[in-house]
Design a protein around this motif. Structure first.
Motif, PDB file in Angstrom:
ATOM      1  N   SER A   2       1.635  -8.672 -36.373  1.00 53.08           N
ATOM      2  CA  SER A   2       1.138  -9.408 -35.194  1.00 53.08           C
ATOM      3  C   SER A   2      -0.371  -9.699 -35.697  1.00 53.08           C
ATOM      4  O   SER A   2      -1.207  -9.649 -34.918  1.00 53.08           O
ATOM      5  N   GLU A   3      -0.660 -10.065 -36.968  1.00 52.88           N
ATOM      6  CA  GLU A   3      -1.941 -10.510 -37.430  1.00 52.88           C
ATOM      7  C   GLU A   3      -2.362 -11.870 -36.745  1.00 52.88           C
ATOM      8  O   GLU A   3      -3.762 -12.041 -36.529  1.00 52.88           O
ATOM      9  N   TYR A   4      -1.487 -12.639 -36.281  1.00 49.48           N
ATOM     10  CA  TYR A   4      -1.790 -13.779 -35.616  1.00 49.48           C
ATOM     11  C   TYR A   4      -2.543 -13.386 -34.289  1.00 49.48           C
ATOM     12  O   TYR A   4      -3.473 -14.591 -33.703  1.00 49.48           O
ATOM     13  N   LYS A   5      -2.533 -12.232 -33.745  1.00 46.93           N
ATOM     14  CA  LYS A   5      -3.293 -12.072 -32.485  1.00 46.93           C
ATOM     15  C   LYS A   5      -4.535 -12.000 -32.533  1.00 46.93           C
ATOM     16  O   LYS A   5      -5.191 -12.470 -31.452  1.00 46.93           O
ATOM     17  N   SER A   7      -6.411 -13.530 -35.203  1.00 45.87           N
ATOM     18  CA  SER A   7      -6.601 -14.824 -36.015  1.00 45.87           C
ATOM     19  C   SER A   7      -7.173 -16.018 -35.327  1.00 45.87           C
ATOM     20  O   SER A   7      -6.758 -16.635 -34.218  1.00 45.87           O
ATOM     21  N   LEU A   9      -7.105 -18.762 -36.712  1.00 46.06           N
ATOM     22  CA  LEU A   9      -6.167 -19.896 -36.986  1.00 46.06           C
ATOM     23  C   LEU A   9      -5.455 -20.604 -35.907  1.00 46.06           C
ATOM     24  O   LEU A   9      -4.789 -21.706 -36.033  1.00 46.06           O
ATOM     25  N   PHE A  10      -5.246 -19.733 -34.917  1.00 45.48           N
ATOM     26  CA  PHE A  10      -4.321 -20.284 -33.987  1.00 45.48           C
ATOM     27  C   PHE A  10      -5.097 -20.023 -32.350  1.00 45.48           C
ATOM     28  O   PHE A  10      -5.813 -19.341 -32.241  1.00 45.48           O
ATOM     29  N   GLU A  14      -0.475 -21.358 -29.101  1.00 47.12           N
ATOM     30  CA  GLU A  14       0.077 -21.070 -30.363  1.00 47.12           C
ATOM     31  C   GLU A  14       0.620 -19.501 -30.312  1.00 47.12           C
ATOM     32  O   GLU A  14       1.554 -19.062 -31.035  1.00 47.12           O
ATOM     33  N   LYS A  15      -0.622 -18.726 -30.172  1.00 44.39           N
ATOM     34  CA  LYS A  15      -0.299 -17.209 -30.031  1.00 44.39           C
ATOM     35  C   LYS A  15       0.669 -16.810 -29.172  1.00 44.39           C
ATOM     36  O   LYS A  15       1.616 -15.851 -29.342  1.00 44.39           O
ATOM     37  N   LEU A  18       4.037 -17.538 -30.686  1.00 51.17           N
ATOM     38  CA  LEU A  18       4.153 -16.691 -31.738  1.00 51.17           C
ATOM     39  C   LEU A  18       4.603 -15.116 -30.976  1.00 51.17           C
ATOM     40  O   LEU A  18       5.677 -14.494 -31.491  1.00 51.17           O
ATOM     41  N   GLU A  19       3.896 -14.791 -30.019  1.00 54.97           N
ATOM     42  CA  GLU A  19       4.471 -14.003 -29.253  1.00 54.97           C
ATOM     43  C   GLU A  19       5.654 -13.722 -28.767  1.00 54.97           C
ATOM     44  O   GLU A  19       6.493 -12.692 -28.875  1.00 54.97           O
ATOM     45  N   ASP A  22       7.981 -13.218 -31.425  1.00 55.73           N
ATOM     46  CA  ASP A  22       8.316 -11.910 -31.709  1.00 55.73           C
ATOM     47  C   ASP A  22       8.962 -11.080 -30.800  1.00 55.73           C
ATOM     48  O   ASP A  22      10.163 -10.380 -31.019  1.00 55.73           O
TER      49      ASP A  22
END
Length: 79
Positions: A2-5, A7, A9-10, A14-15, A18-19, A22
């Motif tokens: 879950s590094e995107y949370k 980041s 970059l998103f 977008e987050k 991605l959630e 997941d």
């Protein structure tokens, strides 16, 4: 996973996608009502259906390829 949370970059939209990915992908997670309500803030019904189709297709494809030992095409060999 879950590094995107955290980041930069998103963006939030977008987050959230991605959630959602997941929640669909991992057996110990679920698409709860709050997540679905949050999706509706950014995505209409058609977009949610399309997003769901893409996520589930990728899940199907990865399981299918792994079971049949279909090799990677090398797009992300080493992360």
């Amino acid at each position: 996973m879950s590094e995107y949370k955290d980041s930069p970059l998103f963006d939030e939209k977008e987050k959230l996608a991605l959630e959602y990915a997941d929640a669909i992908t991992f057996s110990n997670k679920d698409v709860n009502d709050l997540l679905f309500d949050n999706l509706r803030k950014y995505y209409d019904e058609d977009m949610i259906v399309e997003l769901t189709a893409i996520i589930t297709w990728e899940n199907f494809s990865s399981k299918f390829n792994r079971a049949l030992r279909v090799p990677s095409q090398g797009f992300c060999d080493e992360l």
